[in-house]
Motif scaffolding. Structure first.
Motif, PDB file in Angstrom:
ATOM      1  N   GLN A  20       0.838  -1.198   0.000  1.00 22.29           N
ATOM      2  CA  GLN A  20       0.000   0.000   0.000  1.00 22.29           C
ATOM      3  C   GLN A  20       0.870   1.244   0.000  1.00 22.29           C
ATOM      4  O   GLN A  20       2.026   1.214   0.445  1.00 22.29           O
ATOM      5  CB  GLN A  20      -0.913  -0.010   1.229  1.00 22.29           C
ATOM      6  N   ALA A  21       0.303   2.333  -0.511  1.00 25.54           N
ATOM      7  CA  ALA A  21       1.082   3.565  -0.633  1.00 25.54           C
ATOM      8  C   ALA A  21       1.303   4.231   0.722  1.00 25.54           C
ATOM      9  O   ALA A  21       2.377   4.757   1.009  1.00 25.54           O
ATOM     10  CB  ALA A  21       0.373   4.533  -1.580  1.00 25.54           C
TER      11      ALA A  21
ATOM     12  N   SER B  32       5.648   9.926  10.472  1.00 26.17           N
ATOM     13  CA  SER B  32       6.810  10.442   9.736  1.00 26.17           C
ATOM     14  C   SER B  32       7.529  11.538  10.505  1.00 26.17           C
ATOM     15  O   SER B  32       8.669  11.869  10.202  1.00 26.17           O
ATOM     16  CB  SER B  32       6.373  11.003   8.375  1.00 26.17           C
ATOM     17  N   GLY B  33       6.873  12.094  11.528  1.00 25.58           N
ATOM     18  CA  GLY B  33       7.369  13.311  12.177  1.00 25.58           C
ATOM     19  C   GLY B  33       8.845  13.290  12.523  1.00 25.58           C
ATOM     20  O   GLY B  33       9.597  14.197  12.156  1.00 25.58           O
ATOM     21  N   TYR B  34       9.262  12.273  13.245  1.00 27.82           N
ATOM     22  CA  TYR B  34      10.669  12.202  13.663  1.00 27.82           C
ATOM     23  C   TYR B  34      11.539  11.413  12.696  1.00 27.82           C
ATOM     24  O   TYR B  34      12.768  11.433  12.813  1.00 27.82           O
ATOM     25  CB  TYR B  34      10.773  11.591  15.072  1.00 27.82           C
TER      26      TYR B  34
ATOM     27  N   ALA C 256      11.016   4.817   1.073  1.00 26.08           N
ATOM     28  CA  ALA C 256      10.178   5.038  -0.124  1.00 26.08           C
ATOM     29  C   ALA C 256       8.847   5.691   0.262  1.00 26.08           C
ATOM     30  O   ALA C 256       8.335   6.568  -0.450  1.00 26.08           O
ATOM     31  CB  ALA C 256       9.927   3.706  -0.830  1.00 26.08           C
ATOM     32  N   TRP C 257       8.290   5.272   1.385  1.00 24.65           N
ATOM     33  CA  TRP C 257       7.025   5.877   1.867  1.00 24.65           C
ATOM     34  C   TRP C 257       7.230   7.358   2.225  1.00 24.65           C
ATOM     35  O   TRP C 257       6.378   8.200   1.903  1.00 24.65           O
ATOM     36  CB  TRP C 257       6.535   5.063   3.069  1.00 24.65           C
TER      37      TRP C 257
ATOM     38  N   SER D 121       6.268  12.989   0.822  1.00 24.23           N
ATOM     39  CA  SER D 121       6.815  14.326   0.520  1.00 24.23           C
ATOM     40  C   SER D 121       6.328  14.844  -0.835  1.00 24.23           C
ATOM     41  O   SER D 121       6.466  16.035  -1.121  1.00 24.23           O
ATOM     42  CB  SER D 121       8.353  14.307   0.578  1.00 24.23           C
ATOM     43  N   ASP D 122       5.767  13.946  -1.663  1.00 22.38           N
ATOM     44  CA  ASP D 122       5.197  14.375  -2.947  1.00 22.38           C
ATOM     45  C   ASP D 122       3.768  14.913  -2.797  1.00 22.38           C
ATOM     46  O   ASP D 122       3.193  15.426  -3.768  1.00 22.38           O
ATOM     47  CB  ASP D 122       5.173  13.206  -3.944  1.00 22.38           C
TER      48      ASP D 122
END
Ligand SMILES: N[C@@H](CCC(=O)N[C@@H](CS)C(=O)NCC(=O)O)C(=O)O
Length: 226
Positions: free
Chosen positions: A169-170, A185-187, A204-205, A210-211
């Protein structure tokens, strides 16, 4: 109960000539918990005032407007109109619910997002910030064995996340991003500052996230001089 500011409290000043809006974020540039909220506001396109707090000062010496709203003496604090919101993950849930986006689209998505945010607070959001703080700022403040224990927890935590992301999954909840991605993703962008290497699925995630429109980097956090 959500706290509210009383009428004698002053509104923080506008910065960067941002248009007037009902949101004020109290943050610090080295705080990943603050970054989570700044990122959430940014991907949701919510204009806000920034108030950077000098958390290196003892709590009693911090700015008066911050001391009035900081229930736990910590950043982040988000003030929405007169409502005071604390604890990064609680704030993310409020934002998802308020906007109906990034996890707030349905009761089911909200429930799944909540589960991941509670997991983050107890696991990755505990192990990683401490490992980073120790390496970047003050390893001596940890008792013997504490950092080894945190490292073991981190290894388990990152394996758990990599397993979920490895299922094809993305994003954490599936094909659409949610506040679970924001929080987790914060830290992780600072993993190198903790001396840690991330699995390729996790890297990769992070790039996929970030996109997303509105994504900002931790390096874009407002600085203390502002
Ligand atoms: N569980 C809190 C953690 C917040 C936190 O640890 N904030 C730190 C900076 S990352 C802080 O304000 N420290 C200052 C202090 O404790 O005096 C959250 O998710 O918001």
């Amino acid at each position: 109960m959500i706290r509210t500011m009383n009428s004698s409290q002053t509104t923080p000043p506008l910065v960067n000539n941002e248009p007037m809006s009902g949101w004020t974020l109290y943050s610090h540039p080295e705080s990943g918990h603050s970054y989570k909220v700044k990122l959430a506001l940014s991907v949701l396109g919510l204009l806000h005032r920034d108030r950077v707090v000098n958390i290196a000062l003892p709590a009693a010496q911090r700015a008066d407007d911050f001391r009035r709203v900081a229930l736990f003496d910590e950043v982040p604090v988000l003030v929405h109109d007169r409502k005071v919101l604390v604890q990064s993950n609680a704030i993310l849930l409020y934002l998802a619910q308020h906007t109906g986006r990034w996890g707030g689209e349905s009761g089911e998505r909200m429930q799944e997002t909540t589960q991941w945010l509670f997991w983050e607070a107890n696991r990755l959001g505990l192990s990683l910030p401490h490992l980073r703080f120790a390496k970047r700022f003050d390893a001596a403040s940890y008792p013997p064995g504490a950092l080894d224990w945190l490292r073991q927890r981190f290894d388990q935590d990152i394996a758990r996340l990599a397993h979920t992301l490895g299922e094809g999954q993305a994003f954490v909840l599936g094909e659409q991003p949610s506040m679970a991605d924001v929080s987790l993703s914060g830290y992780l962008w600072w993993a190198d500052q903790a001396g840690l290497t991330l699995p390729s699925t996790v890297r990769a995630w992070l790039v996929r996230l970030s996109d997303e429109p509105g994504w900002i980097s931790p390096a874009d956090m407002p600085s203390l001089e502002k």
